[in-house]
Every structure is written in C-alpha cells, then in structure tokens.
Design a protein around this motif. Structure first.
Motif, PDB file in Angstrom:
ATOM      1  N   LYS A 160      16.027  -7.681  -5.134  1.00  8.32           N
ATOM      2  CA  LYS A 160      15.812  -8.619  -6.085  1.00  8.32           C
ATOM      3  C   LYS A 160      17.360  -9.050  -6.762  1.00  8.32           C
ATOM      4  N   THR A 161      18.033  -7.941  -6.993  1.00  4.85           N
ATOM      5  CA  THR A 161      19.455  -7.957  -7.381  1.00  4.85           C
ATOM      6  C   THR A 161      20.303  -9.208  -6.449  1.00  4.85           C
ATOM      7  N   MET A 162      20.244  -8.737  -5.190  1.00  8.43           N
ATOM      8  CA  MET A 162      20.924  -9.333  -4.225  1.00  8.43           C
ATOM      9  C   MET A 162      20.510 -10.959  -4.347  1.00  8.43           C
ATOM     10  N   ASP A 172      13.343 -19.262  -0.382  1.00  8.87           N
ATOM     11  CA  ASP A 172      13.674 -17.937   0.104  1.00  8.87           C
ATOM     12  C   ASP A 172      13.336 -16.732  -1.046  1.00  8.87           C
ATOM     13  N   PHE A 173      13.825 -17.251  -2.008  1.00 10.84           N
ATOM     14  CA  PHE A 173      13.371 -16.461  -3.241  1.00 10.84           C
ATOM     15  C   PHE A 173      12.017 -15.997  -3.321  1.00 10.84           C
ATOM     16  N   ASN A 180       7.276  -8.567  -1.451  1.00 13.57           N
ATOM     17  CA  ASN A 180       7.730  -7.357  -1.914  1.00 13.57           C
ATOM     18  C   ASN A 180       8.946  -6.616  -1.490  1.00 13.57           C
ATOM     19  N   ALA A 181      10.019  -7.418  -1.103  1.00  7.37           N
ATOM     20  CA  ALA A 181      11.208  -6.716  -0.554  1.00  7.37           C
ATOM     21  C   ALA A 181      11.930  -5.846  -1.870  1.00  7.37           C
ATOM     22  N   VAL A 182      12.273  -4.828  -1.342  1.00  2.00           N
ATOM     23  CA  VAL A 182      12.737  -3.854  -2.275  1.00  2.00           C
ATOM     24  C   VAL A 182      14.215  -3.752  -2.102  1.00  2.00           C
ATOM     25  N   GLY A 183      14.589  -3.621  -0.625  1.00  2.00           N
ATOM     26  CA  GLY A 183      16.102  -3.407  -0.426  1.00  2.00           C
ATOM     27  C   GLY A 183      16.596  -4.397   0.300  1.00  2.00           C
TER      28      GLY A 183
END
Ligand code: BG6
Length: 254
Positions: A160-162, A172-173, A180-183
């Motif tokens: 999320k930060t990236m 894309d967001f 549920n992307a985490v990394g």
C-alpha cells in the motif's frame, strides 16, 4: 552487554535462515521504523555483502527506494580496485528523484569509484515511440545488461505504501487493494501467499530473470515491513536477506 547483543542477532539470523530456507541472512540491531540510522547500518552490511561477491568484472543492478539510497550512502571504493558498473534494475517506477534507481546508481558508482549507465526511457510513450527507442543500439545494450547483471541489490516495500508513493492509477490501485497485496519488489505486488497481484509495466529485470540469478540481495527492515518481506520470500528466490531486528522479530513470530 555487547557480546549478548551479537549473540542475539546471530540467533535471529539462524532462525530466519531455517524458517525461510535462506542461505544467508544479516540482521542489524534496532528497528528502522523507529531510528533512521538503522537503515544506514543495513546499508553498511549490504556494502560488505556486495564486496564479498565482487568478481573480475561486475555489473550491479540496483532498484530505487530510501533503503537503497542508504546503501549508496554507505558505499566506499573497492580496496581491490575491481571493475564495477552500476545499472538501474528497472525503468521508471514513479519515485521522486532522490529515490530513483538512476540516481542511486550514479551515487553508488561515484562512491565506489566505479562506472554507471543510466536509463533514459520514459514509460508513458506511445507503443511506436517506445519500440523505436528501445531498438536504439546503446539502449538495447543497456537493457541487456539490466536483465543479466552479475548482482542485483533491491528493496522490498509495503504494497500500500508503494502504491501510494508511486502515482498509481485508480484502476491499478483497486487491483492491488482487492487482491490483498501486502508486499512489493521490482514493481511486482504480491499477496501473503506470494501470488503476483499486479506488475508495473516497465523495461528491465523481470522476476523470472531474478529466479535464475545467484547474487540477489534484498535489503528491507522495520517491523512494518515484516508482512511485505514474508510475501517476497514466498517467491523462493535464492536471495541474501539484509534486515533489522524490528522486522526479524516480527518475521519469526507466528
Ligand atoms: C522502490 C523500488 O524504489 O523502493 C521498490 O522500486 C521497493 O521495488 C521500494 O519496494 C522500497 O522503498 P523503501 O523506501 O522502503 O526502501
């Protein structure tokens, strides 16, 4: 006191190696979420690792990010004067200038007394313009070096930060969030099982290229990045992990 500290870190390194089936892990003391100097310590450890792996001729591909900027800051010349060429690992990934792979690449080369090549290919081009630019001989040659370097040094980010830090489109967001992307690493977003949820469209190294490589160094720390690091490690790449106590303590927790 100092001895106890060192033993504690070694214990953490061994636990991480065992748990994630890694051949080399370095844990520096502290948590980079809390203290900025911890990032520099990871940078210092990474520089040592890079130097241990230098050969006759070296092409070192680097990503962007604040952690890699810290690696560049800690870089020093090679005492054996070996040939080092720094290249960016991938094309533009929407970072501010100081955190771009190009900038870090130039800074590392300057501090290492090495050479560098920069990639000047904008990502937002029409397909035709893009195809003709990457067919230019000197760009083609650089792209080949980017995809088969002798070493890759990269950061890992919280998904999320990236996504927020880059100018990610709404579409894309949503994809990153829904999946549920985490990394994130190299512009690839992973969920907690390591599944690729989204990939930023750009030239340079691809995850399949990395799977074939033996000198891959992942530098990432801070307790807040533990989930991201775990997701990245699910890729089972044969990477050296350089991290800090903050992340390591979270990583060994169940
Ligand atoms: C970016 C890389 O520049 O830095 C990403 O393209 C990486 O792949 C990120 O995840 C890490 O940034 P930082 O500032 O957390 O080191």
């Amino acid at each position: 006191e100092m001895m106890k500290d060192v033993l504690g870190l070694t214990l953490l390194e061994n636990k991480l190696m065992e748990r994630f089936n890694l051949t080399k892990v370095i844990v520096v003391s502290g948590d980079s979420d809390q203290s900025p100097w911890v990032k520099k310590e990871m940078g210092r450890a990474c520089v040592t690792c890079i130097k241990e792996r230098l050969n006759g001729k070296n092409i070192v591909a680097v990503t962007g990010g604040t952690t890699l900027a810290a690696v560049a800051e800690m870089m020093t010349p090679d005492s054996k004067n070996r040939d080092i060429l720094f290249v960016p690992a991938r094309g533009g990934l929407g970072e501010t200038v100081e955190n771009q792979a190009n900038t870090i690449c130039a800074k590392m080369a300057e501090r290492a007394s090495g050479n560098y090549r920069l990639l000047h290919v904008p990502d937002q081009l029409s397909k035709d313009a893009y195809q003709s630019i990457i067919a230019e001989p000197h760009i083609k040659e650089l792209l080949e070096m980017m995809r088969s370097p002798s070493m890759v040094v990269h950061g890992i980010g919280d998904a999320k930060t990236m996504a927020e830090r880059r100018r990610t489109s709404e579409q894309d967001f949503n994809k990153i969030e829904k999946g549920n992307a985490v990394g994130e690493a190299f512009g690839y977003y992973f969920d907690q099982e390591g599944k690729i949820i989204h990939k930023v469209q750009t030239v340079g190294i691809q995850i399949d290229d990395i799977a074939e490589m033996s000198n891959v160094m992942a530098v990432a720390g801070g307790a807040s990045k533990a989930k991201a690091i775990k997701a990245y490690l699910k890729q089972s790449l044969d990477s050296v992990l350089i991290t800090d106590e903050g992340a390591a303590n979270e990583l060994i927790r169940d």
